[in-house]
Scaffold this motif. Structure first.
Motif, short mmCIF file in Angstrom:
data_model
loop_
_atom_site.label_atom_id
_atom_site.label_comp_id
_atom_site.label_asym_id
_atom_site.label_seq_id
_atom_site.Cartn_x
_atom_site.Cartn_y
_atom_site.Cartn_z
N LYS A 134 0.83 -1.20 0.00
CA LYS A 134 0.00 0.00 0.00
C LYS A 134 0.86 1.25 0.00
N LEU B 229 2.10 1.78 -3.64
CA LEU B 229 1.00 2.23 -4.50
C LEU B 229 0.53 3.63 -4.12
N ASP B 230 0.66 3.97 -2.85
CA ASP B 230 0.25 5.29 -2.39
C ASP B 230 1.27 6.34 -2.81
N ASN C 230 1.45 7.18 -7.67
CA ASN C 230 0.05 7.08 -8.08
C ASN C 230 -0.22 8.05 -9.22
N TYR D 172 -2.24 10.49 -9.41
CA TYR D 172 -2.84 11.76 -9.04
C TYR D 172 -1.83 12.78 -8.53
N ARG E 228 5.17 12.06 -9.36
CA ARG E 228 5.84 10.84 -8.90
C ARG E 228 7.11 11.17 -8.12
N LEU F 122 2.93 3.05 -14.80
CA LEU F 122 2.36 2.47 -13.59
C LEU F 122 2.05 0.99 -13.77
N TYR G 148 3.38 -1.36 -10.98
CA TYR G 148 2.42 -2.04 -10.12
C TYR G 148 2.50 -3.56 -10.27
N ARG H 211 -5.71 -2.22 -8.35
CA ARG H 211 -5.11 -1.03 -8.95
C ARG H 211 -4.64 -1.31 -10.38
N TYR I 153 -11.91 0.58 -1.38
CA TYR I 153 -11.43 0.62 -2.76
C TYR I 153 -12.31 -0.22 -3.69
#
Length: 786
Positions: A125, A128-129, A132, A134, A137, A179, A183, A214, A367
């Motif tokens: 987590k 991935l947090d 992301n 949004y 990076r 990603l 991921y 994800r 999620y």
């Protein structure tokens, strides 16, 4: 410490007897712990509490083996004002409270308070947090000259996964891979440490499910983009564009596919002609120098993203890293993320909410893994339905002899791209996903009184499950139409439209209108309506295009601002020497930024003329030392942030008034220790030569070459050096002038003395002539007297 679970079911360590809470560490003087080394702890989320007390009382009367005895602790009631926290005797229990989340304890309706443990988010987590779609990076803008400004989700997803990538914090790794690659590497690593070794814990299962969801969402974005692209076959151009007249008969992938219908199918299910990585069976960027190239550029708004002055396939490859199309394949990859875990022995899908730690507050977050699964399944079934319909439209024939063969793939039976094959493929996939979607969640929630995120039942997926069933029925309907000989519109080939208004037919209203004229008028009206609908859709598309243009401008402004900031730093610090850039050197390969570490080094052009000795003579001979550069980059970055770029270079040097440049350089960057000092991962360790040239600069190694550009620091240092050289030359000229004066003075003194001697002799001779009797002149001297 324990695995995460529903907050109303985890309990506290002092009132839970199921053994779910485990003591991680304890002892006198313990003020910090590190969760590391064990995958079952570090990969998954964990809840934990801490408590502490005075060590004198806590361990005064117990042995080491009894430190965890609950009789030695006393939970303080914070609601009782009489329960005072006073220093008791050594024999009394230690008062404490459970220290957990920042939002703990929670006030309950009955007036009591419920403690909430703190959350340690697992490795999966946290990765991935941190990386992301949004946020930026890489947020360390001060030490990096190219911050990422990607806003497109297609660019964020990146190229397909072909192998694990490096999992480190290097900027080129973080921003150089998509990603999907990152991921899937995280998912594979977590699975290798848990599911592939032994039956994982509930927390590890939840971490694997989080990574799979994800990934599935990224593939879903690619699939939906390709599906939308296939359903908008027209070329969207700006009003007044030169392409507006050609829009009806050109399409973006003209010259790659035979027709717009083939383009639609290729966007839905890919092509059978494979290309190299990263495109594979998708449509490649259309730069084959045909009519479709201009339409492709206009429709996909390709711009010069790599700033090389050309708009070509390299720009399109950055904007669309996986090419175009294959909605079915992308959605199939999305659903495969979940199906792969479900088929693995030992994996258990846990339908529950997640938890997240935000500013030390533990909050529930869902999620929606189950909803993501069914949503992707619906998108895949809808795509399969469109593939069946498009295949039927392309393969349809009005000849009865060709209608009863099932429209199978006669070109390549092994490929199985006919109507019947795609119907079986899409229909079975929809049915199988419907069964799994129903099995993932219970028909009713375990706790009937649960609400909000805690209420998980089949009602959550009711809408998506219904759409799955509908898509299955529509796929079956298309196949039934093909079997019955109906045309792609679902009508009998011999059907005639009988929508006739009898009042116009017999002339009772206005004027008489035949059947053909009525149908013809309605066809024209339908065409006009379609044109208006296209214009409306084009306006919406143009609005999206304008938003995309704003994003492009933002990216360009960010690049310009970044280049300007870098150039301003170069104006001050200059660029590094050529020999300090590359593998094993101070700066990495390809570095084009400022020399923020060795800016006090200047060239040695002529040692005899340009390197003066210091007044004290301490640097005579320019002794060479090899020292280790340890430069704490964090401290150095803070010093850079404090610089005023509008100040004079003297202002930059002004903070070193208390010491010479040499002392500051030694204190901040250098150590004579033979081993590098470990100050963290952000530090350098490399040997650099130190040849002092006075108290203000250092001599660059001759193997370093030259700087690409000199900054104000190097210019000022060279000016200082030149001024000192001029001073030395002036001093030498003055000394030479003074020495000449001394020689002239000495010559004058000798002439004066000689003249004085001659005058004295002349006076004595004259005196002898005047008084010959009294004179006694030696015989050997008299011959020379006149």
């Amino acid at each position: 410490m324990r695995d995460t679970g529903a907050l109303d079911a985890i309990g506290r360590p002092d009132n839970t007897t199921d053994g779910s809470w485990q003591l991680y560490d304890g002892g006198p003087g313990l003020n910090a712990i590190a969760f590391q080394g064990r995958p079952d702890i570090s990969l998954a989320d964990k809840f934990f509490y801490v408590r502490y007390g005075e060590s004198e009382r806590r361990f005064a009367r117990i042995d080491n083996d009894e430190k965890s005895a609950e009789s030695d602790w006393r939970l303080v009631d914070i609601n009782d004002p009489l329960d005072i926290w006073s220093k008791d005797s050594a024999d009394s229990p230690v008062p404490y409270q459970w220290a957990g989340a920042s939002n703990s304890p929670q006030l309950q309706a009955d007036g009591s308070r419920e403690y909430i443990p703190q959350l340690v988010m697992g490795w999966v987590k946290r990765v991935l947090d941190r990386v992301n779609p949004y946020e930026a990076r890489f947020s360390d803008f001060a030490n990096n000259d190219s911050p990422s400004v990607i806003s497109s989700m297609l660019q964020q997803a990146g190229a397909p996964y072909i192998g694990n990538v490096a999992l480190n914090s290097d900027k080129d790794v973080i921003e150089g891979v998509g990603l999907i690659q990152l991921y899937e590497t995280v998912l594979n690593r977590a699975r290798a440490l848990t599911l592939d070794v032994d039956n994982p814990s509930e927390g590890a299962n939840q971490a694997l499910l989080l990574a799979a969801t994800r990934l599935a969402m990224l593939y879903e974005i690619l699939g939906r983009e390709a599906y939308t692209d296939a359903n908008i076959p027209t070329v969207v151009v700006s009003p007044g564009s030169e392409l507006a007249a050609t829009a009806p008969f050109v399409f973006p992938f003209q010259n790659q596919v035979a027709s717009a219908g083939h383009e639609e199918l290729a966007l839905l299910r890919g092509t059978d002609f494979l290309k190299a990585y990263p495109v594979y069976n998708r449509l490649i960027w259309n730069y084959v120098k045909g009519l479709g190239e201009a339409a492709y550029n206009a429709n996909y708004a390709v711009w010069d993203i790599n700033v090389d002055g050309f708009i070509d396939e390299f720009d399109a490859a950055e904007l669309y890293p996986q090419g175009h199309g294959d909605a079915w394949g992308h959605l199939l990859s999305a659903s495969k993320m979940h199906h792969t875990l479900l088929t693995a022995p030992g994996f258990d899908w846990l339908a529950r909410s997640e938890f997240y730690s935000l500013l030390d507050n533990v909050i529930p977050a869902d999620y929606l893994d189950e909803k993501s699964f069914t949503r992707i399944a619906v998108a895949k079934a809808r795509t399969g339905k469109e593939v069946v319909r498009a295949t039927y439209r392309q393969a349809y024939t009005a000849d009865p002899d060709g209608q009863w063969q099932g429209y199978a793939d006669s070109a390549d039976p092994a490929r199985a791209w006919g109507v019947s094959e795609w119907s079986h493929r899409a229909g079975q996939a929809a049915y199988f996903d419907w069964v799994v979607g129903n099995a993932l969640v219970p028909e009713q929630a375990e706790d009937p009184s649960a609400s909000g995120l805690d209420k998980i039942d089949r009602q959550v997926n009711q809408k998506e499950l219904g759409e799955l069933a509908t898509a299955y029925v529509e796929i079956q309907t298309v196949l039934d139409d093909a079997n019955s000989g109906s045309n792609p519109l679902g009508l009998d080939p011999d059907a005639v439209t009988f929508d006739i208004d009898g009042r116009f037919l017999d002339g009772r209203l206005w004027e008489r209108s035949t059947h053909f004229e009525q149908v013809y008028d309605r066809a024209i009206t339908a065409g006009q309506n379609a044109l208006h609908a296209l214009q409306f859709a084009s306006q919406a598309q143009q609005q999206l295009r304008r938003l995309n243009g704003d994003t492009v401008e933002l990216q360009r402004d960010a690049i310009k601002q970044d280049i300007s900031f870098r150039n301003r730093l170069i104006e001050i610090f200059g660029t590094p020497y050529e020999g300090t850039i590359g593998p094993g050197q101070i700066y990495p390969e390809g570095y084009t930024g400022p020399d923020t570490l060795l800016y006090l080094y200047i060239d040695q052009v002529d040692p005899e003329a340009l390197i003066p000795e210091s007044p004290s003579g301490s640097n005579s001979g320019s002794t060479l030392r090899l020292v280790r550069l340890r430069g704490n980059l964090e401290d150095h970055r803070n010093s850079l942030n404090s610089l005023d770029f509008n100040s004079d270079i003297r202002g930059v040097a002004g903070k070193f008034d208390a010491a010479s440049f040499t002392d500051v350089f030694n204190d901040l960057y250098l150590t004579d220790s033979p081993e590098p000092i470990d100050l963290g991962t952000s530090n350098l360790s490399i040997e650099v030569p130190v040849v002092e040239t006075g108290d203000y600069a250092f001599q660059a190694d001759e193997d370093w070459g030259r700087r690409g550009a000199y900054g104000r620091i190097q210019t000022t240092l060279n000016e200082m050096l030149a001024a000192e050289i001029e001073l030395e030359i002036a001093v030498d000229a003055y000394s030479e002038y003074v020495a000449g004066l001394e020689i002239l003075n000495e010559r004058i003194s000798l002439q004066v003395n000689l003249l004085e001697g001659k005058q004295s002799t002349r006076q004595r001779v004259q005196g002898g002539r005047d008084h010959p009797a009294g004179s006694s002149i030696p015989h050997h001297c008299g011959q020379g007297v006149t």
